[in-house]
Design an enzyme around this catalytic site. Structure first.
Site, PDB file in Angstrom:
ATOM      1  N   HIS A   9     -28.611 -15.266  25.101  1.00 64.42           N
ATOM      2  CA  HIS A   9     -27.553 -15.119  26.094  1.00 64.42           C
ATOM      3  C   HIS A   9     -26.828 -16.431  26.387  1.00 64.42           C
ATOM      4  CE1 HIS A   9     -29.136 -11.184  26.518  1.00 64.42           C
ATOM      5  NE2 HIS A   9     -28.482 -10.907  27.638  1.00 64.42           N
ATOM      6  N   GLU A  57     -17.602  -4.129  24.813  1.00 63.63           N
ATOM      7  CA  GLU A  57     -16.788  -5.344  24.908  1.00 63.63           C
ATOM      8  C   GLU A  57     -15.592  -5.318  23.960  1.00 63.63           C
ATOM      9  OE1 GLU A  57     -20.056  -5.329  24.264  1.00 63.63           O
ATOM     10  OE2 GLU A  57     -21.005  -6.149  26.053  1.00 63.63           O
ATOM     11  N   GLY A  72      -3.674  -3.997  11.405  1.00 59.32           N
ATOM     12  CA  GLY A  72      -4.136  -4.475  10.096  1.00 59.32           C
ATOM     13  C   GLY A  72      -5.651  -4.519  10.110  1.00 59.32           C
ATOM     14  N   HIS A 101       0.831  -1.205   0.000  1.00 61.53           N
ATOM     15  CA  HIS A 101       0.000   0.000   0.000  1.00 61.53           C
ATOM     16  C   HIS A 101       0.867   1.257   0.000  1.00 61.53           C
ATOM     17  CE1 HIS A 101      -2.350  -3.321   1.646  1.00 61.53           C
ATOM     18  NE2 HIS A 101      -3.433  -2.681   1.253  1.00 61.53           N
ATOM     19  N   ASN A 108      -7.740  11.625   4.167  1.00 55.06           N
ATOM     20  CA  ASN A 108      -7.502  11.732   2.717  1.00 55.06           C
ATOM     21  C   ASN A 108      -8.764  11.510   1.878  1.00 55.06           C
ATOM     22  OD1 ASN A 108      -7.846   8.932   2.574  1.00 55.06           O
ATOM     23  ND2 ASN A 108      -5.644   8.505   2.572  1.00 55.06           N
ATOM     24  N   ARG A 121     -22.872 -19.294  35.971  1.00 52.66           N
ATOM     25  CA  ARG A 121     -23.729 -18.422  36.776  1.00 52.66           C
ATOM     26  C   ARG A 121     -24.270 -19.227  37.955  1.00 52.66           C
ATOM     27  NH1 ARG A 121     -29.907 -17.284  36.359  1.00 52.66           N
ATOM     28  NH2 ARG A 121     -30.050 -15.518  37.766  1.00 52.66           N
TER      29      ARG A 121
HETATM   30  C1  LIG Z   1     -11.539  -4.646   9.900  1.00 56.04           C
HETATM   31  C2  LIG Z   1     -11.012  -4.463   8.532  1.00 56.04           C
HETATM   32  N1  LIG Z   1     -11.853  -4.463   7.489  1.00 56.04           N
HETATM   33  C3  LIG Z   1     -11.395  -4.349   6.229  1.00 56.04           C
HETATM   34  C4  LIG Z   1     -10.057  -4.234   5.986  1.00 56.04           C
HETATM   35  C5  LIG Z   1      -9.539  -4.156   4.554  1.00 56.04           C
HETATM   36  N2  LIG Z   1      -9.072  -2.792   4.288  1.00 56.04           N
HETATM   37  C6  LIG Z   1      -7.784  -2.463   4.341  1.00 56.04           C
HETATM   38  S1  LIG Z   1      -7.542  -0.813   4.141  1.00 56.04           S
HETATM   39  C7  LIG Z   1      -9.187  -0.541   3.958  1.00 56.04           C
HETATM   40  C8  LIG Z   1      -9.760   0.839   3.823  1.00 56.04           C
HETATM   41  C9  LIG Z   1      -8.882   1.788   3.162  1.00 56.04           C
HETATM   42  O1  LIG Z   1      -9.284   3.097   3.405  1.00 56.04           O
HETATM   43  P1  LIG Z   1      -8.531   3.995   4.453  1.00 56.04           P
HETATM   44  O2  LIG Z   1      -8.653   3.407   5.787  1.00 56.04           O
HETATM   45  O3  LIG Z   1      -9.033   5.373   4.277  1.00 56.04           O
HETATM   46  O4  LIG Z   1      -7.010   3.898   4.041  1.00 56.04           O
HETATM   47  P2  LIG Z   1      -6.310   4.631   2.805  1.00 56.04           P
HETATM   48  O5  LIG Z   1      -7.058   4.253   1.570  1.00 56.04           O
HETATM   49  O6  LIG Z   1      -6.376   6.067   3.074  1.00 56.04           O
HETATM   50  O7  LIG Z   1      -4.933   4.072   2.802  1.00 56.04           O
HETATM   51  C10 LIG Z   1      -9.894  -1.731   4.052  1.00 56.04           C
HETATM   52  C11 LIG Z   1     -11.364  -1.820   3.885  1.00 56.04           C
HETATM   53  C12 LIG Z   1      -9.199  -4.219   7.092  1.00 56.04           C
HETATM   54  N3  LIG Z   1      -7.875  -4.124   6.962  1.00 56.04           N
HETATM   55  N4  LIG Z   1      -9.698  -4.317   8.346  1.00 56.04           N
END
Ligand SMILES: Cc1ncc(C[n+]2csc(CCOP(=O)(O)OP(=O)(O)O)c2C)c(N)n1
Length: 678
Positions: free
Chosen positions: A489, A427, A135, A46, A203, A536
């Site tokens: 529950h 939670e 991540g 990325h 961004n 419980r």
């Molecule tokens: C819980 C979760 N859902 C989905 C993803 C997959 N994912 C990685 S980055 C992203 C979104 C990217 O948008 P942003 O957070 O604005 O990052 P940018 O494009 O600015 O790098 C997603 C959906 C993830 N890493 N974690």
């Protein structure tokens, strides 16, 4: 300057003066170039976030952050959490440029390769300088809340001279869209964690395209509503970034700085679009970016003057580190030893053993037919007194989870020395904050909710297991035995689902004695998180007399032997062990020899030496597993031809006794199952 003023100056080096704009740009471009080159070489990754957030990182790392590349584990370092873990090249580039020895240029070239120090997403257990594994979006932000809580707590105990650091987070749109962020933000605002500073990489782009496709939240207002200081700036203006960080450091509330940036800054055709979010830019685009940024150095090469400027920044806190060491050395010897013990995560072994024995002695002298959640409270009264590093809590079920032993003060903005956290009905945020506390070091977090809501904690529990962090989840109301609250529950699949997570210990003790033994094991395993699944309803105390050895340590053990060579082995966990003991009596009356094996922890049994496992499993022809939950996982003990008495559907709303009868989980049905198979 007076002596005390000097001490203060030692403690809090002010921000470094700004770099000349041209120098700043070159330093930020070094991050951009490394990110482009590493992603290109890996053909995956990325580049957009590191290129967009390079100015923020440059200002933060070279002018504000307190750290020492020579000692990435310096306890009073500022923490930096890259919550948007997909932008990992941002932190790898920064660590490399700042002089962290582990992150060499060779490792940058091996980005995302097997065994490298630069995996796809940051892993704290692989790369020195990485504070937490990120991540799954949102987790890092919530981890940081826990880190900031631990900082406040330890500062209250050991003084600002020893613990006084900030926690910085870089969060993306994705982080802030995830639900966990709301829990984290609300908790941090409520606790007034003033040394938590979130830099939002604003961004306006995510994977699908412009954020406007899916989101229209005003993040500044949202944070303000949660009690934060929040502001909006140009994230490519180093002066504006520095001003905002300075202001945030002076705030009496946590701060969020929305930094408007361009994703993929510098990429001629892909900047500002989702095209640079998650794939290599390609040779032409990189060439264009180099020219647009005025960066002529070949791939993976950093011009000497830029490297020098970064290295200088990397060594800027060395003096602060030295003066911190002298303050630690000047501390009272007992205090110092205690601080070092707690940071190392070493238990006061003798004290733990003594606390466990004291509880066992009490139970031997006066056996207690109590719920295991109540037994857990009994254990905690001793354990929490012996281990001051334990910080408890509950997600608004304190009275049900029994996690607050008498006299444990509440952790709050006014009293950060308190050891019990009212997490609220949060939670997920709780479990993730606990990870952050454990990662901070110096505390052992435990807390509570209902077992059925382990689903709401699961992403954080999974990360605790991956990172190998000692967090302890007390999860009560562990089966249909909770009764009238009904199937919403009543956990049915949760034990199996939790047991499926590698490196997680799922304990389901059968009585008060096993409960204290399981607590002991959860505390002793420093690199494994634990779930304690507790009832419980009351259960009889099956372990009578005083046994000093921890019988649960092998994961399973023969609780009641057969009368003669065993024809039937009854394996059970938790509240069903008592049913197995009853069933054994019924079988005995029919002339069938049965033994009862208590199985408090599948994972420890799986790890036990082969001979121990074989002996525990035994060689009776008929093997029956009994657990008021689904069968999944039990075949490892009873075999595919074993019988299972448990659940095959969701539960129902009724008194517990009626439910056990309705679902056929009784001593009679266990005995009947054995007799049918004879
Ligand atoms: C819980 C979760 N859902 C989905 C993803 C997959 N994912 C990685 S980055 C992203 C979104 C990217 O948008 P942003 O957070 O604005 O990052 P940018 O494009 O600015 O790098 C997603 C959906 C993830 N890493 N974690």
């Amino acid at each position: 300057m007076t002596a005390s003023a000097t001490a203060r100056a030692d403690k809090k080096p002010g921000p470094r003066p700004a770099h000349d704009r041209a120098v700043h740009d070159r330093m930020a471009n070094a991050i951009r170039a490394l990110a482009m080159d590493a992603v290109e070489q890996a053909k995956s990754g990325h580049p957009g976030l590191p290129m967009g957030a390079a100015d923020i990182a440059t200002v933060l790392f070279t002018r504000f952050m307190k750290f020492d590349p020579a000692d990435p584990a310096w306890p009073d370092r500022d923490r930096f959490v890259l919550s948007a873990g997909h932008g990992s090249m941002l932190i790898y580039a920064a660590l490399h440029l700042l002089g962290y020895a582990a992150v060499t240029i060779e490792e940058i070239k091996r980005f995302r390769q097997l065994g490298s120090k630069t995996p796809g997403h940051p892993e704290n257990f692989i790369t020195p300088g990485i504070e937490t594994t990120t991540g799954p979006l949102g987790q890092g932000l919530a981890n940081a809340v826990g880190m900031a809580m631990a900082e406040r707590h330890l500062a209250a105990l050991f003084g600002n001279g020893i613990v006084d650091h900030h926690t910085y987070v870089l969060a993306s749109d994705g982080d802030l869209m995830e639900g966990i962020s709301q829990e984290a933000i609300a908790l941090a605002g409520h606790l007034k964690l003033a040394k938590l500073i979130v830099l939002f990489d604003d961004n306006g782009i995510s994977i699908d395209g412009p954020l406007s496709l899916a989101d229209s939240v005003d993040q500044v207002k949202r944070f303000e509503a949660a009690g934060w200081a929040a502001t909006r700036i140009d994230g490519h203006d180093p002066q504006a970034i520095a001003r905002a960080i300075e202001q945030a450091r002076g705030s009496d509330r946590p701060s969020m700085i929305a930094c408007r940036t361009t994703i993929g800054f510098g990429a001629p055709t892909k900047a500002g679009t989702e095209k640079c979010h998650g794939s290599a830019l390609g040779a032409d685009e990189i060439k264009g970016a180099r020219s647009q940024l005025g960066w002529s150095a070949p791939a993976f090469e950093i011009p000497a003057e830029v490297r020098e400027a970064w290295r200088t920044a990397g060594s800027r806190s060395a003096e602060a580190h030295r003066t911190w060491q002298s303050r630690l050395a000047a501390l009272d010897a007992t205090q110092r030893a205690e601080f070092e013990r707690r940071i190392a995560g070493a238990l006061p072994k003798g004290k733990l053993d003594a606390a466990v024995t004291a509880v066992k002695e009490k139970l031997a002298a006066a056996p207690q037919a109590i719920a295991t959640r109540a037994a857990s409270e009994l254990a905690l009264e001793s354990l929490a007194a012996a281990l001051p590093e334990m910080i408890g809590g509950s997600a608004d079920l304190t009275g049900s989870n029994n996690t607050r032993p008498k006299g444990m003060a509440v952790f709050s903005a006014a009293d950060p020395a308190g050891r019990f956290v009212h997490y609220g009905v949060r939670e997920h945020g709780m479990a993730s904050a606990m990870n952050g506390m454990a990662l901070h070091r110096g505390v052992i977090p435990y807390s509570g909710t209902f077992l059925v809501f382990s689903d709401y904690c699961r992403p954080a529990i999974r990360l605790a297991a991956l990172m190998g962090e000692r967090v302890i989840h007390v999860m009560t109301h562990d089966s249909i035995g909770l009764g009238e609250d009904g199937p919403t529950h009543q956990p049915v699949e949760h034990l199996a689902a939790l047991r499926a997570i590698p490196n997680l210990h799922v304990f389901r003790p059968c009585d008060a004695v096993e409960t204290v033994e399981c607590w002991q094991l959860a505390l002793e395993h420093a690199r494994t998180p634990s779930v304690l699944a507790l009832t419980r309803q009351n259960v009889p105390q099956l372990r009578q007399g005083l046994e000093r050895d921890n019988r649960c340590a092998a994961g399973a053990y023969e609780l009641v032997p057969a009368d003669g060579p065993a024809q039937v082995s009854l394996f059970a966990s938790g509240s069903e062990v008592a049913l197995a003991v009853e069933a054994r009596k019924l079988l005995d009356a029919k002339g069938v020899a049965a033994r009862v094996v208590s199985v408090p922890c599948f994972e420890l049994l799986a790890q036990a030496p082969e001979a121990v496992r074989r002996a525990v499993i035994g060689d009776a022809r008929i093997r029956i597993g009994i657990e008021a939950a689904v069968r999944q996982g039990w075949d490892a003990i009873i075999g595919t031809d074993g019988l299972f008495v448990g659940m095959t559907s969701f539960g129902a709303s009724a008194p517990a006794k009626d439910l056990f009868r309705h679902f056929g989980i009784t001593a009679d049905s266990i005995a009947q199952a054995a007799l049918t198979k004879m």
